[in-house]
Design a protein around this motif. Structure first.
Motif, PDB file in Angstrom:
ATOM      1  N   LEU A  43       0.763  -1.083   0.007  1.00 32.96           N
ATOM      2  CA  LEU A  43      -0.147  -0.072   0.129  1.00 32.96           C
ATOM      3  C   LEU A  43       0.851   1.117   0.073  1.00 32.96           C
ATOM      4  CD1 LEU A  43      -3.132   0.658   0.557  1.00 32.96           C
ATOM      5  CD2 LEU A  43      -2.302   1.593   2.698  1.00 32.96           C
ATOM      6  N   ALA A  44       0.748   2.205  -0.717  1.00 28.51           N
ATOM      7  CA  ALA A  44       1.169   3.568  -0.962  1.00 28.51           C
ATOM      8  C   ALA A  44       0.339   4.443  -0.876  1.00 28.51           C
ATOM      9  CB  ALA A  44       2.208   3.632  -2.178  1.00 28.51           C
ATOM     10  N   THR A  45       0.294   5.362   0.136  1.00 32.37           N
ATOM     11  CA  THR A  45      -0.905   6.157   0.151  1.00 32.37           C
ATOM     12  C   THR A  45      -0.286   7.690   0.649  1.00 32.37           C
ATOM     13  OG1 THR A  45      -2.898   7.004   1.407  1.00 32.37           O
ATOM     14  CG2 THR A  45      -1.122   5.562   2.501  1.00 32.37           C
TER      15      THR A  45
ATOM     16  N   PHE B 154       3.815  -4.478   2.888  1.00 35.52           N
ATOM     17  CA  PHE B 154       4.325  -3.188   2.847  1.00 35.52           C
ATOM     18  C   PHE B 154       3.121  -2.215   3.196  1.00 35.52           C
ATOM     19  CE2 PHE B 154       5.617   0.532   0.442  1.00 35.52           C
ATOM     20  CZ  PHE B 154       6.868   1.107   0.971  1.00 35.52           C
ATOM     21  N   VAL B 155       3.264  -1.204   3.848  1.00 38.11           N
ATOM     22  CA  VAL B 155       2.538  -0.059   3.992  1.00 38.11           C
ATOM     23  C   VAL B 155       3.216   1.232   4.496  1.00 38.11           C
ATOM     24  CG1 VAL B 155       0.555   0.964   5.310  1.00 38.11           C
ATOM     25  CG2 VAL B 155       0.807  -1.414   5.267  1.00 38.11           C
ATOM     26  N   ALA B 156       3.002   2.121   3.380  1.00 42.71           N
ATOM     27  CA  ALA B 156       3.566   3.376   3.289  1.00 42.71           C
ATOM     28  C   ALA B 156       2.934   4.524   3.145  1.00 42.71           C
ATOM     29  CB  ALA B 156       4.934   3.552   2.544  1.00 42.71           C
ATOM     30  N   GLY B 157       3.219   5.900   4.174  1.00 43.14           N
ATOM     31  CA  GLY B 157       2.406   6.793   4.047  1.00 43.14           C
ATOM     32  C   GLY B 157       3.387   8.016   3.513  1.00 43.14           C
ATOM     33  N   PHE B 158       2.859   9.129   3.395  1.00 43.36           N
ATOM     34  CA  PHE B 158       3.755  10.330   2.998  1.00 43.36           C
ATOM     35  C   PHE B 158       4.824  10.606   4.182  1.00 43.36           C
ATOM     36  CE2 PHE B 158       0.785  12.479   5.855  1.00 43.36           C
ATOM     37  CZ  PHE B 158       1.498  13.417   6.189  1.00 43.36           C
ATOM     38  N   ASP B 159       4.586  10.096   5.289  1.00 43.60           N
ATOM     39  CA  ASP B 159       5.480  10.385   6.355  1.00 43.60           C
ATOM     40  C   ASP B 159       6.418   9.316   6.598  1.00 43.60           C
ATOM     41  OD1 ASP B 159       3.425   8.929   7.217  1.00 43.60           O
ATOM     42  OD2 ASP B 159       3.183  10.055   8.902  1.00 43.60           O
TER      43      ASP B 159
END
Length: 246
Positions: free
Chosen positions: A127-129, A151-156
């Motif tokens: 996930l890329a959000t 995998f999980v990623a955010g803007f931070d």
């Protein structure tokens, strides 16, 4: 599963896995109400800055809330209410949105089935959000999906936000594949650009007329649902395909 050389799938979250208006319409109204502190004129100005239509609980196609991250729209909110735009304000807005969106969280019915099909085929899922990582994990956890994601990623998370390529490249590294073997499924031009800049394969998902409008024909392929995406992924690449929107 795929005859197209796709060996891992990275998903956008809002508008792809979550019904954007159903989740973020009520949440945005709640956040702006808190920030405006009872000032109706301030509420209206904050809504306009965010491209939010409070009467309908929906968003204009160019709304920065749809594809952007908090630093894309919150500086103008901070300026309007007369507070500094700093890490504390980013954290406050993120916390308000997380609490409000968990209350209205609405996932699409086809998500779990698609994730099952990908997992059965042995394709890693990420996930890329442009939301924060903490909120993304909270959303996936409430939907019972968090354990499906490698995998999980955010803007931070340290790789920047979309349309930058950082999250896409990080996912490819995390699953040990070249970016060219990764497909990014998302509903905004930011998703398409992030995939292209990383060397990955962009697939647009247009669940709404608004998403179809902003995506146009920018992606390698466009689908209307995750059921359609899985069918496309399984179809031999040499088969003729209709143009997006056909």
């Amino acid at each position: 599963m795929s005859a197209r050389g796709i060996r891992a799938v990275l998903f956008d979250k809002d508008g792809t896995l979550l019904d954007f208006d159903a989740t973020w319409g009520p949440a945005t109204a709640s956040v702006l109400s808190t920030l405006a502190a009872g000032d109706a004129a301030c509420f209206a100005e904050l809504a306009d800055i965010g491209g939010f239509e409070p009467a309908a609980l929906t968003f204009r196609p160019a709304s920065p809330i749809i594809g952007g991250d908090i630093p894309d729209f919150a500086p103008a909110w901070a300026a309007r209410i007369g507070v500094p735009f700093d890490d504390a304000f980013v954290a406050r807005v993120d916390e308000l949105f997380r609490a409000a969106s968990l209350a209205s969280l609405t996932g699409y019915a086809d998500v779990s089935v698609c994730l099952d099909r990908l997992a059965e085929a042995g394709l890693p899922i990420g996930l890329a959000t442009n939301d924060s990582e903490k909120t993304a994990r909270a959303h996936l956890d409430k939907l019972g999906l968090l354990g499906r994601f490698a995998f999980v990623a955010g803007f931070d998370s340290g790789w920047g936000g979309k349309p930058g390529p950082g999250m896409v490249a990080a996912f490819a590294d995390a699953v040990g594949l070249p970016a060219s073997a990764v497909c990014l499924v998302g509903d905004s031009p930011h998703d398409v650009e992030a995939a292209r800049r990383a060397g990955a394969r962009p697939v647009g998902i247009a669940r709404t007329p608004r998403a179809a409008q902003v995506l146009g024909t920018s992606a390698e392929h466009r689908v209307a649902s995750l059921d359609e995406f899985c069918a496309w992924l399984e179809r031999p690449a040499l088969e003729a395909e209709p143009a997006p929107g056909a």
